[in-house]
Design an enzyme around this catalytic site. Structure first.
Site, PDB file in Angstrom:
ATOM      1  CE  LYS A 110      20.184  19.542 -11.361  1.00 46.13           C
ATOM      2  NZ  LYS A 110      19.011  18.966 -10.667  1.00 46.13           N
ATOM      3  NE  ARG A 149      14.922   9.459 -13.348  1.00 48.00           N
ATOM      4  CZ  ARG A 149      13.945   9.863 -12.545  1.00 48.00           C
ATOM      5  NH1 ARG A 149      12.719   9.422 -12.725  1.00 48.00           N
ATOM      6  NH2 ARG A 149      14.200  10.679 -11.556  1.00 48.00           N
TER       7      ARG A 149
HETATM    8  N1  BES Z   1      21.459  14.958  -9.896  1.00 50.88           N
HETATM    9  C1  BES Z   1      20.097  15.223  -9.680  1.00 50.88           C
HETATM   10  C2  BES Z   1      19.630  14.782  -8.291  1.00 50.88           C
HETATM   11  C3  BES Z   1      20.047  15.656  -7.151  1.00 50.88           C
HETATM   12  C4  BES Z   1      19.417  16.869  -6.911  1.00 50.88           C
HETATM   13  C5  BES Z   1      21.032  15.243  -6.289  1.00 50.88           C
HETATM   14  C6  BES Z   1      19.793  17.647  -5.830  1.00 50.88           C
HETATM   15  C7  BES Z   1      21.388  16.013  -5.212  1.00 50.88           C
HETATM   16  C8  BES Z   1      20.772  17.218  -4.983  1.00 50.88           C
HETATM   17  C9  BES Z   1      19.255  14.482 -10.697  1.00 50.88           C
HETATM   18  O1  BES Z   1      19.804  14.350 -11.940  1.00 50.88           O
HETATM   19  C10 BES Z   1      18.001  15.286 -10.851  1.00 50.88           C
HETATM   20  O2  BES Z   1      18.087  16.383 -11.313  1.00 50.88           O
HETATM   21  N2  BES Z   1      16.878  14.714 -10.457  1.00 50.88           N
HETATM   22  C11 BES Z   1      15.644  15.404 -10.510  1.00 50.88           C
HETATM   23  C12 BES Z   1      14.622  14.434 -11.026  1.00 50.88           C
HETATM   24  C13 BES Z   1      13.311  15.066 -11.381  1.00 50.88           C
HETATM   25  C14 BES Z   1      13.471  15.973 -12.571  1.00 50.88           C
HETATM   26  C15 BES Z   1      12.325  13.965 -11.666  1.00 50.88           C
HETATM   27  C16 BES Z   1      15.315  15.884  -9.102  1.00 50.88           C
HETATM   28  O3  BES Z   1      15.575  15.157  -8.136  1.00 50.88           O
HETATM   29  O4  BES Z   1      14.813  17.001  -8.982  1.00 50.88           O
HETATM   30 MN    MN Z   2      19.439  16.053 -13.147  1.00 54.22          MN
END
Ligand code: BES
Ligand code: MN
Ligand code: ZN
Length: 489
Positions: A267, A341
């Site tokens: 990230k 997931r």
């Molecule tokens: N934990 C995150 C989702 C999230 C992001 C929650 C920001 C709250 C704030 C999750 O694991 C994630 O990173 N999801 C990605 C999925 C994508 C790579 C398909 C997302 O939402 O960017």
């Molecule tokens: Mn994630």
């Protein structure tokens, strides 16, 4: 736990009662209780007249006395416009006022605050406990902990209702605490130990599976996420048997990512600290677990948590890796940041196969996309069963924990078909929240199931007034406990 309030009941003569602050309520157009007014030598009615206090919602008036040191009359607004939400807000206003006055002990007057009316009393007591919450564990300077520590309910109050309201809202605060602890303290092992501690209660049994067992158990999808982290991952299962022996359990499943860096699909740095909240789904499950351990409802429940960090360690999984989940389906990991997931896939299918539950509900901070769709105001709801969806909506209305349904039409399942494996962990055509839901659907078999995407609601919302100003909210603990109560009857 933080800021715990002790509750007690007092049913005797008010003139013999001692308190730092007596709290009364007044609907618009109502007259103030003359007995209380006399205890303050009619200062109350005088003040009300001078200030032309009409009982408008959230307006208040305070006068001073002797053994009852202060009395505050709080406006409850128009009687025909009142609601549980308003009473919960008034509750938070009461604890805020007590803390503002640096008062330790307050007394709430049952009759004028309608505390013997089950619904409103529940909401008011909830508001007092929820509104008193602040996370101060790590503040060593400039921290003033809340003063309020004792509440006396004066007059009639349904005891069962009172006990439930207090236990459930303390459990919300407990879930908030879990969310707020940083990831160097709150590890998967920490969650496992907390589950063991709670499970010492009657009718509970806790089993912890360590990451060293995952591959052998067939939890290949969960293992793929866990292998990048040094901190050992845990799958936590707590069985609660409060119902009859041969009754199928219901299952509550939580995403417990104690920190999500994204893994190799790292990230960006900005606000990555917020990814300590990526275990808030498991905090919801543990909040409900805590309430259940105290209130012992007559139902069987399986609580299940998949907990790990998502780290880019030298053994981390790579984009393109293919893993096999507990139910045999193969998954192409196209983005290691879509890890929630992958963890839930195994926990859901493990619970489904080993417990054949009546239904399953999972809680997860699963997608940033849900913030685009619903902001901080509502949780995303998806599922494969109309009846369970409407049951959740009913509890949502009853608790003012907003949910909004998104469709899980079969077409969306096409968007996660894999190129080299059965499915992939990334959607192909937008709708990020829904494709994540469609992914989970592959792992619940024919069991009625709902998914709550709490990424927008688990932390951040500052409204209504009983939400904390910063940090975790303990979302959906009240909602799910309401659903349990409706099931038990
Ligand atoms: N934990 C995150 C989702 C999230 C992001 C929650 C920001 C709250 C704030 C999750 O694991 C994630 O990173 N999801 C990605 C999925 C994508 C790579 C398909 C997302 O939402 O960017
Ligand atoms: Mn994630
Ligand atoms: Zn995540």
């Amino acid at each position: 736990m933080q800021n715990n309030i002790t509750f007690e009941n007092y049913k005797k003569d008010l003139s013999k009662h001692k308190t730092e602050l007596l709290v009364c309520g007044l609907f618009e157009g109502e007259k103030v209780n003359s007995e209380i007014d006399e205890l303050f030598h009619n200062a109350l009615s005088k003040a009300i007249k001078i200030e032309s206090f009409k009982g408008k919602y959230k307006k208040k008036i305070t006068v001073y006395g002797d053994s009852l040191k202060r009395v505050v009359v709080i406006g409850l607004g128009k009687k025909n416009e009142t609601s549980n939400l308003k009473f919960r807000e008034i509750g938070a206003m009461i604890s805020n006022y007590a803390n503002q006055l640096s008062v330790k002990h307050i007394s709430v007057e049952s009759k004028s605050l309608h505390l013997n009316d089950n619904e409103f009393s529940k909401s008011l007591l909830e508001g007092i406990v929820l509104g008193n919450y602040e996370f101060l564990v790590y503040k060593t300077v400039d921290s003033k902990s809340h003063s309020l520590s004792k509440v006396t309910v004066v007059g009639e109050c349904d005891k069962k209702n009172q006990t439930a309201a207090i236990a459930v809202s303390n459990s919300v605060n407990y879930a908030r605490d879990l969310g707020n602890h940083p990831a160097n303290i709150l590890t998967p092992t920490y969650l496992a130990n907390e589950s063991k501690r709670i499970s010492k209660a009657k009718n509970m049994k806790c089993t912890i599976f360590d990451v060293s067992k995952f591959e052998k158990m067939g939890l290949g999808s969960f293992y793929g996420v866990a292998r990048g982290a040094k901190e050992p991952a845990k799958m936590i299962i707590v069985e609660y048997n409060g119902g009859s022996k041969n009754e199928k359990p219901i299952a509550l499943v939580g995403k417990g990512l104690t920190f999500d860096t994204g893994g190799i699909s790292l990230k960006p740095g900005a606000r990555m600290d917020e990814m300590k909240f990526d275990m808030c789904g498991s905090a919801t499950v543990m909040g409900v677990m805590n309430a259940v351990s105290i209130l012992q409802p007559k139902i069987n429940i399986v609580f299940a948590i998949g907990s790990t960090e998502n780290m880019p360690g030298s053994d981390a999984q790579r984009p393109g890796d293919i893993v096999t989940a507990y139910n045999g389906k193969t998954i192409e990991v196209l983005n290691t940041d879509a890890e929630g997931r992958l963890v839930l896939a195994d926990v859901l299918s493990y619970v489904d196969k080993n417990y054949t539950p009546k239904f399953m509900i999972d809680f997860a901070t699963l997608t940033g996309a849900v913030l685009v769709a619903l902001g901080h105001r509502a949780t995303g709801l998806m599922g494969n069963d109309e009846k369970l969806i409407s049951e959740i909506k009913k509890s949502s209305y009853a608790t003012d924990e907003k949910v909004w349904e998104l469709p899980l039409w079969p077409e969306y399942s096409k968007d996660i078909k894999g190129k080299y494996a059965d499915i992939q962990n990334l959607g192909k055509a937008g709708a990020g929240t829904i494709t994540a839901g469609a992914f989970l659907k592959e792992f619940v078999g024919d069991t009625p199931w709902c998914h709550l995407d709490i990424a927008g609601t688990a932390w951040g919302p500052k409204e209504p007034g009983y939400q904390p100003k910063v940090g975790a909210t303990g979302v959906a603990v009240r909602l799910i406990y309401n659903l349990i109560q409706n099931r038990v009857g």
